[in-house]
Scaffold this motif. Sequence first.
Motif, PDB file in Angstrom:
ATOM      1  N   GLY A   1       6.204   1.371   2.619  1.00  9.61           N
ATOM      2  CA  GLY A   1       7.833   1.178   2.762  1.00  9.61           C
ATOM      3  C   GLY A   1       8.744   1.298   1.961  1.00  9.61           C
ATOM      4  N   LYS A   2       8.011   1.299   0.123  1.00 12.08           N
ATOM      5  CA  LYS A   2       8.440  -0.156  -0.346  1.00 12.08           C
ATOM      6  C   LYS A   2      10.174   1.066  -1.063  1.00 12.08           C
ATOM      7  N   SER A   3       9.883   2.458  -1.309  1.00 14.16           N
ATOM      8  CA  SER A   3      10.494   3.737  -1.840  1.00 14.16           C
ATOM      9  C   SER A   3      11.841   3.698  -0.889  1.00 14.16           C
TER      10      SER A   3
ATOM     11  N   GLU B   1       0.530  -1.000  -0.302  1.00 15.30           N
ATOM     12  CA  GLU B   1      -0.240   0.343  -0.221  1.00 15.30           C
ATOM     13  C   GLU B   1       0.808   1.070   0.004  1.00 15.30           C
ATOM     14  N   ASN B   2       0.049   2.369  -1.007  1.00 12.19           N
ATOM     15  CA  ASN B   2       1.042   3.748  -0.412  1.00 12.19           C
ATOM     16  C   ASN B   2       1.801   3.507   0.884  1.00 12.19           C
TER      17      ASN B   2
ATOM     18  N   GLY C   1       2.008   7.477  -4.008  1.00 12.09           N
ATOM     19  CA  GLY C   1       0.574   7.895  -3.246  1.00 12.09           C
ATOM     20  C   GLY C   1      -0.135   8.723  -2.605  1.00 12.09           C
TER      21      GLY C   1
ATOM     22  N   GLN D   1       3.462  17.946   8.518  1.00 15.33           N
ATOM     23  CA  GLN D   1       4.708  17.596   8.073  1.00 15.33           C
ATOM     24  C   GLN D   1       4.951  18.032   6.801  1.00 15.33           C
TER      25      GLN D   1
HETATM   26  N1  LIG Z   1      12.184  11.527   4.366  1.00 15.99           N
HETATM   27  C1  LIG Z   1      11.413  11.607   4.724  1.00 15.99           C
HETATM   28  N2  LIG Z   1      11.082  12.099   5.850  1.00 15.99           N
HETATM   29  C2  LIG Z   1       9.477  11.768   6.970  1.00 15.99           C
HETATM   30  N3  LIG Z   1       9.295  10.490   6.695  1.00 15.99           N
HETATM   31  C3  LIG Z   1       9.222  10.113   5.509  1.00 15.99           C
HETATM   32  C4  LIG Z   1      10.332  10.548   4.382  1.00 15.99           C
HETATM   33  N4  LIG Z   1      10.445   9.786   3.448  1.00 15.99           N
HETATM   34  C5  LIG Z   1       9.644   8.960   3.594  1.00 15.99           C
HETATM   35  N5  LIG Z   1       8.880   8.953   5.467  1.00 15.99           N
HETATM   36  C6  LIG Z   1       7.949   8.255   5.334  1.00 15.99           C
HETATM   37  O1  LIG Z   1       7.517   6.762   5.332  1.00 15.99           O
HETATM   38  C7  LIG Z   1       7.156   6.018   5.393  1.00 15.99           C
HETATM   39  C8  LIG Z   1       7.031   5.030   3.824  1.00 15.99           C
HETATM   40  O2  LIG Z   1       7.662   5.710   2.561  1.00 15.99           O
HETATM   41  P1  LIG Z   1       7.615   5.302   1.535  1.00 15.99           P
HETATM   42  O3  LIG Z   1       7.770   6.088   0.265  1.00 15.99           O
HETATM   43  O4  LIG Z   1       8.979   4.049   1.763  1.00 15.99           O
HETATM   44  O5  LIG Z   1       6.300   4.760   0.252  1.00 15.99           O
HETATM   45  P2  LIG Z   1       5.855   3.838  -0.367  1.00 15.99           P
HETATM   46  O6  LIG Z   1       6.042   2.193  -0.298  1.00 15.99           O
HETATM   47  O7  LIG Z   1       6.454   3.559  -1.426  1.00 15.99           O
HETATM   48  O8  LIG Z   1       4.978   4.093  -0.557  1.00 15.99           O
HETATM   49  P3  LIG Z   1       3.739   4.744  -2.237  1.00 15.99           P
HETATM   50  O9  LIG Z   1       3.276   3.804  -2.677  1.00 15.99           O
HETATM   51  O10 LIG Z   1       3.469   5.473  -2.179  1.00 15.99           O
HETATM   52  O11 LIG Z   1       5.154   5.293  -2.768  1.00 15.99           O
HETATM   53  C9  LIG Z   1       5.790   7.503   4.626  1.00 15.99           C
HETATM   54  O12 LIG Z   1       4.742   7.015   5.597  1.00 15.99           O
HETATM   55  C10 LIG Z   1       5.917   8.526   4.854  1.00 15.99           C
HETATM   56  O13 LIG Z   1       6.039   9.321   5.041  1.00 15.99           O
END
Ligand SMILES: Nc1ncnc2c1ncn2[C@@H]1O[C@H](COP(=O)(O)OP(=O)(O)OP(=O)(O)O)[C@@H](O)[C@H]1O
Lengths: 364, 514
Positions: free
Chosen positions: B44-46, B40-41, B407, B399
């Motif tokens: 924590g993938k990215s 899901e969005n 997402g 934030q």
């Molecule tokens: N630089 C940062 N500062 C604070 N929080 C962060 C930072 N980078 C990511 N996060 C938080 O870490 C969590 C995971 O983020 P991530 O970008 O890995 O999601 P994702 O799985 O890639 O989602 P999506 O599918 O929406 O891209 C999120 O809650 C995001 O808000």
Amino acid sequence: MEQVNQGVRENVYPQAAQALYRTLSQAAISAVTPIAAVLVALAFGAALLWLNGFNGTDVVTVMIFGSFQDARSVAEILLKATPLILIGAGLCVAFRCSIWNIGAEGQLYVGAIAATFVGTSIDGLSVWVHAPLVMLAGALAGAAWAGIAGYLKVRFQASEIVTTIMLNYIAIILTSYLVTGPMKDASAAYPQSARLVREAWTPRIVSDMRLHIGILVAVVLAVALYIFLQRSSRGFALRVVGLNPHAARYAGMDVRRNVMIAICISGALAGLAGAFEVAGVTHRLYQNISPGYGFEGIAVALLASNNPLAAIISGGLFATLRSGSEVLQITSQVPQVLVLVIQGMVILSVVAFAKFRDILRIAA
Amino acid sequence: MSAKPFLRIDNIRKRFGPIIASDGVTLEIDEGEIHALLGENGAGKSVLMSMICGMVRPDEGEIVYRGQSVRFNSPREAIRQRIGMVHQHFMLVPNLTVAENYILGQGSALKVINDMDKVHAKIRELSDHYALDVRPDALIEDLSVGEQQRVEILKVLFHGIDLLILDEPTAVLTPQETDRLLALMGELVKDGKTVVFISHKLDEVMRVSNRISVMRDGRVVHTVNVAETDARALARMMVGRDVGMELPRSPAAPGRIVLSVENLTCRSETGLPAVRGVSLDVRAGEIVGIAGVSGNGQTELSLALSGLLPVDAGRVVLNGTDITGLEPARINASGFSHIPEDRHKHGIVLSLSLSENTILQRYDQPPFAARGMLNRRAIGEHTRDLIKRFRVKSRDEDQRIGDLSGGNQQKLVVARELARNPDFILVNQLARGIDIGAMEFVMEEMLKQRDSGRAILLISTELEELFAICDRILVMCHGEILGELPPDRSRLDELGLLMAGKTADHLEQPALAG
Ligand SMILES: Nc1ncnc2c1ncn2[C@@H]1O[C@H](COP(=O)(O)OP(=O)(O)OP(=O)(O)O)[C@@H](O)[C@H]1O
Ligand SMILES: [Mg+2]
């Protein structure tokens, strides 16, 4: 195998305490880094002086504390801080809008010219009217001068960096022309204007010191600009334009209008600084009315991370260093260039620390 | 123990202040596989992938690469170990050329500049080899999003890698481009490389990957072989419930004409003809789709409608008022909402807070402003409300929006635009980067908007998106509307032909310059 670590996930602190902790730690990071930056720079400065055969620590001590000997010398620092705070706070607004106004020096000069004109050509007004009128004239002239660069930018996409620098030359040379020609005091041997009438002078705070109410005006305006940027709708638009002009347009903000407003605000404060130099300090217009306050103001804004509130502190710091260097010149053999080098190191160090602070912020 | 894994992520943790992005992730990647990462969005993938490629440093845990524990301090160090990543949001310098972007930040930049011809040649060679269609001397800012994506991929290949990480590479691609990319992944594996890729599109994940890992709340909760699963099961693993692929919807009840476009003509930012005499009507209570391969004038059409690009000829009428060529402020104020294609350029200001981003258009209107000052209480309340309703995963409304996952940024943009109470909603790519659970929710919201009498124009390169919610679909090619079809999947072939510029009688349209 996956490990179960539920403990970390639970909130250790209640929400409010966390928010407080966050605010405090961010504030601590914001406050501590510039101070650390200045200390590091001064340490390097001391080392540099020592290499040049001076007693580094003594000299640096004089630079900082030498000018804090008595009430009078503190008043002199505040007198120097006035234009620096005004210009620095004004430039914070322009820089936040991503307008690189390098022309505060020129805006200061035209402010000084306008103030001189209003202060010498009118007579018979009460001080309650005349002194504010002089300030207003300076501010308006500075705003108009900056507005030229702003107009060239929004109308012809001319880089304000170039135009403001060119306008600096024009303003400074115009001043020379005026005090040697049309505005010259006929009875004086030196190029200088006539003396402003008494009622046009900026009132002093204590009658036997040069310090005038300009410092109070500067502090009040810096606070007001901080509130303007952070809390007002217009300030919000200025910030959005500065951060992402595409999004600003998408959102329906008038980018040109906001650019004009921001550059004129910074010009007005520089012009006001010019008015105070004439009406509060010299009471006449001279060729070199400013020792580079307009340029030092850029460093003041930079050191303040474009926060007008912080510009009060950083303006004060630069004024202290400036006074300190004057004391040094009288009491020691340290050449002025070395003092300038140390000031430069302060700026560089602050920039380096600001980068470091951003890293800390993310980690916090 | 069998063969050592190519890459092993061992109990990695990463937190950003109170937010736990990685909560003890353990994951193994084998050499030569295509490994998909779902979640899901905000799962924590990215962040996880950024730690592998040296963008972000883990707080705890170990990354073992080819049997060695590694710790990269920068993407450059990772590249040197032949690990490269294409990020969800591109990282190209817009006013430089493709080739200049590639050599940027390389230690020996000076030497490379002298060898610019060689750089160009190498780019052309790679571009030909993988059929990427990248010109080394093109300026980034002149390229479409899809083209920039290919530039990003080629950049990583240019530097030479064995492990390629792609973060939502297909989010911005058309179906045709996606097919090409998936084929490219296959070729890369054949050339001995390993690919990890993140996607929210289950069908493509099922098509190309060997293994699939699902993340939830900062952990890998499942890793499965593709042969042992299906899209339904994956969806359940991701969101913990069944996700309907088919949305229930009532037939549209179109009312009066809300937006009417007559003969609209405009040029792109580079001055080339882009929209050539487009006419269309959108009525209250209907969703009209515009399908088309990206780069056929859709971007310019949406910018011209919203006042961001000058109109050369034609008229745009909203609610009976001519809004052609008006300032965006006036257009916004007359009941026009716009979910933009490029959210980082137009949609949000990355370094401002969620609160500040929700009032981007209404910063000087009550209740968000009174007597020229912002009403922070009202803004905060409104933002909290949107966060809750659209389930935007965030710490709080203060934030920085740039710190949200992609997402979740999109969810906030959608929430903001719907909350403005518009008569007409222009959408360019609705679900870009949104996970399947949230996509279902957002589409339901759009249908609700439709049923409450709003007129919606949905421009999309995503046919599924169009089929799911549109009432009729227009096809755009070379800046013209070539035809209209009902949202009927059985007429997919016809749609495809129209998108390729072939009208019903299969007449070839004259090709346009540029
Ligand atoms: N630089 C940062 N500062 C604070 N929080 C962060 C930072 N980078 C990511 N996060 C938080 O870490 C969590 C995971 O983020 P991530 O970008 O890995 O999601 P994702 O799985 O890639 O989602 P999506 O599918 O929406 O891209 C999120 O809650 C995001 O808000
Ligand atoms: Mg992501």
